[in-house]
Design a protein around this motif. Sequence first.
Motif, PDB file in Angstrom:
ATOM      1  N   TYR A 194      -8.512  -0.632  -2.299  1.00 26.85           N
ATOM      2  CA  TYR A 194      -7.073  -0.705  -2.583  1.00 26.85           C
ATOM      3  C   TYR A 194      -6.332  -1.319  -1.399  1.00 26.85           C
ATOM      4  CZ  TYR A 194      -2.300   1.238  -3.051  1.00 26.85           C
ATOM      5  OH  TYR A 194      -0.938   1.411  -3.108  1.00 26.85           O
ATOM      6  N   PHE A 195      -6.646  -0.873  -0.184  1.00 25.43           N
ATOM      7  CA  PHE A 195      -6.025  -1.443   1.019  1.00 25.43           C
ATOM      8  C   PHE A 195      -6.289  -2.943   1.110  1.00 25.43           C
ATOM      9  CE2 PHE A 195      -5.939   2.491   4.050  1.00 25.43           C
ATOM     10  CZ  PHE A 195      -5.174   3.186   3.133  1.00 25.43           C
ATOM     11  N   ASP A 196      -7.481  -3.338   0.706  1.00 25.84           N
ATOM     12  CA  ASP A 196      -7.922  -4.709   0.922  1.00 25.84           C
ATOM     13  C   ASP A 196      -7.086  -5.727   0.156  1.00 25.84           C
ATOM     14  OD1 ASP A 196      -9.793  -6.275   2.371  1.00 25.84           O
ATOM     15  OD2 ASP A 196     -10.865  -6.715   0.514  1.00 25.84           O
ATOM     16  N   ARG A 197      -6.444  -5.326  -0.932  1.00 26.70           N
ATOM     17  CA  ARG A 197      -5.580  -6.249  -1.668  1.00 26.70           C
ATOM     18  C   ARG A 197      -4.469  -6.760  -0.751  1.00 26.70           C
ATOM     19  NH1 ARG A 197      -2.494  -4.511  -5.178  1.00 26.70           N
ATOM     20  NH2 ARG A 197      -2.355  -6.374  -6.461  1.00 26.70           N
ATOM     21  N   ALA A 198      -3.857  -5.858  -0.001  1.00 22.76           N
ATOM     22  CA  ALA A 198      -2.780  -6.257   0.907  1.00 22.76           C
ATOM     23  C   ALA A 198      -3.335  -6.935   2.155  1.00 22.76           C
ATOM     24  CB  ALA A 198      -1.944  -5.036   1.298  1.00 22.76           C
ATOM     25  N   PHE A 199      -4.401  -6.382   2.715  1.00 27.62           N
ATOM     26  CA  PHE A 199      -4.917  -6.916   3.973  1.00 27.62           C
ATOM     27  C   PHE A 199      -5.526  -8.302   3.807  1.00 27.62           C
ATOM     28  CE2 PHE A 199      -5.646  -2.316   5.612  1.00 27.62           C
ATOM     29  CZ  PHE A 199      -4.283  -2.199   5.868  1.00 27.62           C
TER      30      PHE A 199
ATOM     31  N   ILE B 213       0.854  -1.188   0.000  1.00 26.53           N
ATOM     32  CA  ILE B 213       0.000   0.000   0.000  1.00 26.53           C
ATOM     33  C   ILE B 213       0.889   1.237   0.000  1.00 26.53           C
ATOM     34  CG2 ILE B 213      -1.688   1.340   1.329  1.00 26.53           C
ATOM     35  CD1 ILE B 213      -2.684  -1.349   2.483  1.00 26.53           C
ATOM     36  N   HIS B 214       0.672   2.132  -0.963  1.00 24.84           N
ATOM     37  CA  HIS B 214       1.401   3.393  -1.034  1.00 24.84           C
ATOM     38  C   HIS B 214       0.378   4.528  -1.101  1.00 24.84           C
ATOM     39  CE1 HIS B 214       4.723   0.760  -1.921  1.00 24.84           C
ATOM     40  NE2 HIS B 214       4.186   0.396  -3.065  1.00 24.84           N
ATOM     41  N   VAL B 215       0.555   5.534  -0.246  1.00 22.44           N
ATOM     42  CA  VAL B 215      -0.390   6.653  -0.199  1.00 22.44           C
ATOM     43  C   VAL B 215       0.356   7.949  -0.503  1.00 22.44           C
ATOM     44  CG1 VAL B 215      -2.141   7.861   1.137  1.00 22.44           C
ATOM     45  CG2 VAL B 215      -1.710   5.424   1.561  1.00 22.44           C
ATOM     46  N   PRO B 216       0.319   8.438  -1.761  1.00 19.11           N
ATOM     47  CA  PRO B 216       0.930   9.728  -2.069  1.00 19.11           C
ATOM     48  C   PRO B 216       0.035  10.878  -1.621  1.00 19.11           C
ATOM     49  CG  PRO B 216      -0.074   8.803  -4.031  1.00 19.11           C
ATOM     50  CD  PRO B 216      -0.252   7.783  -2.944  1.00 19.11           C
ATOM     51  N   LYS B 217       0.662  12.007  -1.283  1.00 19.55           N
ATOM     52  CA  LYS B 217      -0.072  13.204  -0.853  1.00 19.55           C
ATOM     53  C   LYS B 217      -1.110  12.845   0.206  1.00 19.55           C
ATOM     54  CE  LYS B 217       0.641  15.318  -5.387  1.00 19.55           C
ATOM     55  NZ  LYS B 217       0.022  15.931  -6.587  1.00 19.55           N
ATOM     56  N   ALA B 218      -0.642  12.127   1.218  1.00 20.44           N
ATOM     57  CA  ALA B 218      -1.552  11.588   2.233  1.00 20.44           C
ATOM     58  C   ALA B 218      -2.340  12.664   2.948  1.00 20.44           C
ATOM     59  CB  ALA B 218      -0.763  10.755   3.241  1.00 20.44           C
ATOM     60  N   GLN B 219      -1.793  13.867   3.043  1.00 16.25           N
ATOM     61  CA  GLN B 219      -2.494  14.955   3.727  1.00 16.25           C
ATOM     62  C   GLN B 219      -3.748  15.392   2.975  1.00 16.25           C
ATOM     63  OE1 GLN B 219       0.363  15.160   2.175  1.00 16.25           O
ATOM     64  NE2 GLN B 219       0.431  16.993   0.892  1.00 16.25           N
ATOM     65  N   THR B 220      -3.802  15.104   1.681  1.00 12.38           N
ATOM     66  CA  THR B 220      -4.998  15.457   0.905  1.00 12.38           C
ATOM     67  C   THR B 220      -5.999  14.305   0.850  1.00 12.38           C
ATOM     68  OG1 THR B 220      -4.148  14.699  -1.247  1.00 12.38           O
ATOM     69  CG2 THR B 220      -3.550  16.931  -0.544  1.00 12.38           C
ATOM     70  N   VAL B 221      -5.590  13.135   1.302  1.00  4.73           N
ATOM     71  CA  VAL B 221      -6.451  11.949   1.274  1.00  4.73           C
ATOM     72  C   VAL B 221      -7.165  11.754   2.602  1.00  4.73           C
ATOM     73  CG1 VAL B 221      -6.531   9.448   0.947  1.00  4.73           C
ATOM     74  CG2 VAL B 221      -4.964  10.839  -0.424  1.00  4.73           C
ATOM     75  N   PHE B 222      -6.404  11.858   3.722  1.00  7.06           N
ATOM     76  CA  PHE B 222      -6.952  11.561   5.037  1.00  7.06           C
ATOM     77  C   PHE B 222      -6.921  12.778   5.945  1.00  7.06           C
ATOM     78  CE2 PHE B 222      -4.975   7.465   3.678  1.00  7.06           C
ATOM     79  CZ  PHE B 222      -6.164   6.784   3.442  1.00  7.06           C
ATOM     80  N   ALA B 223      -7.987  12.934   6.739  1.00  6.11           N
ATOM     81  CA  ALA B 223      -8.027  13.956   7.778  1.00  6.11           C
ATOM     82  C   ALA B 223      -7.266  13.466   9.000  1.00  6.11           C
ATOM     83  CB  ALA B 223      -9.475  14.272   8.133  1.00  6.11           C
TER      84      ALA B 223
END
Length: 219
Positions: free
Chosen positions: A178-183, A151-161
């Motif tokens: 997307y997360f669920d593929r890894a989990f 799992i890679h989250v670019p620009k995380a500040q714009t994705v999550f509060a």
Amino acid sequence: MKLLIFLGTVRDSTPPRPARLGERVAKACLTCLEQRYKEHDIELIDALDYPLETVFKPHFAYAEGRAPAALNRLAEKIASADGFIMVSPEYNHSMSPALANLLNHFGSSLFSYKPSAIVTYSAGQWGGMRAAVGMRTFLAELGCLSVSAMIHVPKAQTVFAADGSMQAGEEQGAWFGYFDRAFSQLVWWAQATATHRSEVNPHTLLQDFKTDPSERNAP
């Protein structure tokens, strides 16, 4: 299954802003797992909660019963876990020094024969993926091999509060899918390895490296 999410950042100051971007990502992972894998026991381990000695002394280097209480409790949690989610930013194309330092305080026998999942993030466009490449080798040496999906989250500040919820305009279903593929891979392997560990104790198959390097040396 019991799964531990390790949040590998201790920087709690500004700049940059926000100070603890990884906390958002870790909380989002926790929410995703709690929603989609309700039957499992999920716990967040925040490196900030473990202020460690300046002079490195791992848990296993203390005389029996003499290790700090916090390290003892975490060692018990690691030993009882069935899998791990490692959340890390990228520092100089490498994993978080805080995460590596925390994990290095424990012997690989606590982690081994259990799977892990890699989650990286960044404030920029790459999502920490270069750190993730090195984390594969690090986690393999600990014995908790990482699953293939990352799992890679670019620009995380714009994705999550700050509380891990989605920012305006972001779709939770898309990100959690997307997360669920890894989990889902992690849970499958955690269940498989837990079942086999109950049948065959892996630590009886070969000698653990505990006191002397010769225990792992070639003849």
